[in-house]
Design an enzyme around this catalytic site. Structure first.
Site, PDB file in Angstrom:
ATOM      1  N   ASN A 160       0.711  -1.319   0.110  1.00 16.97           N
ATOM      2  CA  ASN A 160       0.161  -0.191   0.092  1.00 16.97           C
ATOM      3  C   ASN A 160       0.893   1.228   0.032  1.00 16.97           C
ATOM      4  OD1 ASN A 160       0.267  -1.523   2.479  1.00 16.97           O
ATOM      5  ND2 ASN A 160      -0.420   0.400   3.440  1.00 16.97           N
ATOM      6  N   GLN A 188      -4.646  -4.087  -2.419  1.00  9.29           N
ATOM      7  CA  GLN A 188      -4.105  -2.945  -3.298  1.00  9.29           C
ATOM      8  C   GLN A 188      -4.026  -3.256  -4.847  1.00  9.29           C
ATOM      9  OE1 GLN A 188      -3.967   0.219  -2.589  1.00  9.29           O
ATOM     10  NE2 GLN A 188      -4.099   0.239  -0.405  1.00  9.29           N
ATOM     11  N   CYS A 333      -0.234   4.387   9.507  1.00  7.56           N
ATOM     12  CA  CYS A 333      -1.122   5.268  10.317  1.00  7.56           C
ATOM     13  C   CYS A 333      -2.063   4.295  11.057  1.00  7.56           C
ATOM     14  CB  CYS A 333      -1.879   6.032   9.596  1.00  7.56           C
ATOM     15  SG  CYS A 333      -3.758   5.587   9.003  1.00  7.56           S
TER      16      CYS A 333
HETATM   17  N1  PLP Z   1      -4.544  -4.589   3.405  1.00  6.51           N
HETATM   18  C1  PLP Z   1      -4.103  -3.590   2.755  1.00  6.51           C
HETATM   19  C2  PLP Z   1      -2.830  -3.660   1.744  1.00  6.51           C
HETATM   20  C3  PLP Z   1      -4.463  -2.353   2.722  1.00  6.51           C
HETATM   21  O1  PLP Z   1      -3.853  -1.325   2.017  1.00  6.51           O
HETATM   22  C4  PLP Z   1      -5.492  -2.136   3.405  1.00  6.51           C
HETATM   23  C5  PLP Z   1      -6.195  -0.743   3.540  1.00  6.51           C
HETATM   24  O2  PLP Z   1      -5.735  -0.130   4.204  1.00  6.51           O
HETATM   25  C6  PLP Z   1      -6.233  -3.229   4.083  1.00  6.51           C
HETATM   26  C7  PLP Z   1      -5.667  -4.440   4.044  1.00  6.51           C
HETATM   27  C8  PLP Z   1      -7.439  -3.045   5.034  1.00  6.51           C
HETATM   28  O3  PLP Z   1      -8.688  -2.938   4.270  1.00  6.51           O
HETATM   29  P1  PLP Z   1      -9.813  -2.436   4.775  1.00  6.51           P
HETATM   30  O4  PLP Z   1      -9.352  -0.998   5.040  1.00  6.51           O
HETATM   31  O5  PLP Z   1     -10.872  -2.520   3.805  1.00  6.51           O
HETATM   32  O6  PLP Z   1      -9.961  -2.908   6.076  1.00  6.51           O
END
Ligand code: PLP
Length: 410
Positions: A160, A188, A333
């Site tokens: 991400n 992502q 964060c």
């Molecule tokens: N995994 C990754 C790589 C993410 O970027 C995110 C989001 O921030 C999540 C998991 C979590 O997803 P959600 O916001 O739908 O709980």
């Protein structure tokens, strides 16, 4: 029932023009938002036997087929959840419980929904190192797999923060050869690059709707056929007993629609790549000291993580925000608190660069005009902050951002 175009929704969308934070969340496509609103008004519980319930059930199943199609999976293997975080928890905890898992292998660049989870489960945990581009070190991975313990691997498909894409199908082959199970967090990657569940060969795959212009609070876990999974929730037995709780029908419909639209774009090879590459080249031409983090690895076509060594990321994010552009710092964060990026730490990015990393992520609403406005604002920001001694850190000082200074999201 017909629902006219909700003017406020369309108007809001045109205002997302200065939004460069699609990896945090992609604003829902207007047609998705309209479909969600329509289904919410329509109502219906998929478990009810009457017509309204049967219609809601049919809508969920249609969405399931669309989400499955996005990743080349069978519809029956898609379990709808409340988002990526829940899917990661259901997948990992669910397999630990049913497969007698004794050890987890994860990369240190995983999302906190995985890294925090591994602290909370009662199995051994091993971290596989990554190189300076954030790619899993293959030899170390092979060595870690030489173990008698029943192992579950969790390595994300795309990061991400950096957008770096891991060679998951290769890693899967290695893991399989050692008798391990493997999960990948494709939150992502899905919707941005082609993702195929069969080709990846994984046992479990995580998706989240809001990263691909669907609604927030809905996601999916894709589970290899025949693999038993212990549920996290108990009760109504929805999702074939794997996720009890009334389905978020409207959210699921929006997810299905967003997946369908994303698949259409992927098939036509439509992505932000040209815009991203043009912007990246222009940023580097304007600021030779700037560094693209993860540039040596394959990356998502929409993501740039750029550092201006010595210029604090929070100050950059605030300046860009004042200029009307939403970006994130490269820091991790939670609940609006900013802390050092565990991803950049794992990549051994030095303090000066790590503390200056700003994430730019493009999406469906990004156009040439926004890119040009962004570039002007970024050059102004860089000229101002690079010349301002107060924004610089003394040599050797930590560049760790101050908690609470800026809101970022992963
Ligand atoms: N995994 C990754 C790589 C993410 O970027 C995110 C989001 O921030 C999540 C998991 C979590 O997803 P959600 O916001 O739908 O709980």
């Amino acid at each position: 029932m017909t629902l006219g175009t909700p003017y406020s929704v369309t108007k809001f969308m045109t205002k997302s023009s200065a939004y460069f934070d699609y990896n945090a969340t992609a604003p829902a496509l207007p047609e998705v938002a309209e479909a969600v609103a329509r289904v919410m008004i329509e109502g219906g519980n998929p478990s009810s036997v009457h017509g309204s319930g049967r219609r809601a059930h049919a809508r969920v199943e249609e969405a399931r087929r669309k989400v499955a199609a996005l990743i080349g999976a069978a519809a029956r293997d898609v379990i709808f959840t409340g988002g990526g975080t829940e899917s990661n928890a259901l997948g990992l905890k669910g397999l630990i419980a049913t497969q007698k898992i004794e050890r987890l292998i994860v990369s240190p660049t995983e999302h906190p929904s995985v890294l925090d989870l591994v602290k909370a489960v009662d199995v051994d945990v091993a971290f596989v190192p990554v190189d300076s581009d954030g790619l899993v070190e293959r030899d170390a991975f092979c060595t870690l797999l030489e173990s008698d313990q029943k192992t579950l691997v969790s390595i994300m498909l795309a990061n991400n923060e950096t957008g770096v894409i891991q060679p998951i199908s290769d890693l899967t082959k290695i893991a399989r050869g050692a008798g391990a199970l493997i999960h990948t967090d494709a939150v992502q990657a899905a919707g941005k690059i082609p993702v195929n569940f069969e080709d990846l060969g994984v046992d479990l795959l995580t998706l989240s709707a809001h990263k691909l212009a669907g609604p927030q609070g809905v996601g999916a876990l894709v589970l290899k056929s025949g693999l038993a999974l212990a549920p996290l929730t108990h009760g109504g037995g929805q999702e074939l007993g794997r996720r009890s709780g009334t389905e978020n029908v409207a959210g699921i419909v929006g997810f299905g629609m967003a997946a369908d639209i994303a698949l259409g774009k992927i098939r036509k090879n439509i992505s932000s790549k040209d815009l991203r590459d043009g912007l990246e080249a222009a940023l580097l031409a304007a600021a030779p000291e700037a560094v693209i983090i993860g540039a040596g690895a394959p990356r998502l076509p929409n993501t740039i993580l750029i550092g201006l060594p010595g210029v604090p990321a929070d100050a950059q994010v605030i300046q860009m925000d004042l200029a009307g552009f939403a970006v994130s710092s490269g820091s991790a964060c939670s609940s609006g608190k900013v802390s050092r990026s565990h991803v950049l730490d794992a990549m051994n990015v030095g303090d000066a660069l790590a503390g200056s990393a700003m994430r730019i992520s493009l999406g469906w609403g990004t156009d040439e005009e926004q890119i040009s406005g962004f570039l002007d604002a970024w050059i102004n920001m860089r000229n101002r902050l690079s010349q301002h001694p107060a924004t610089k850190h003394a040599p050797g000082a930590s560049n760790a951002p101050v908690e609470g200074e800026a809101r970022v999201a992963s």
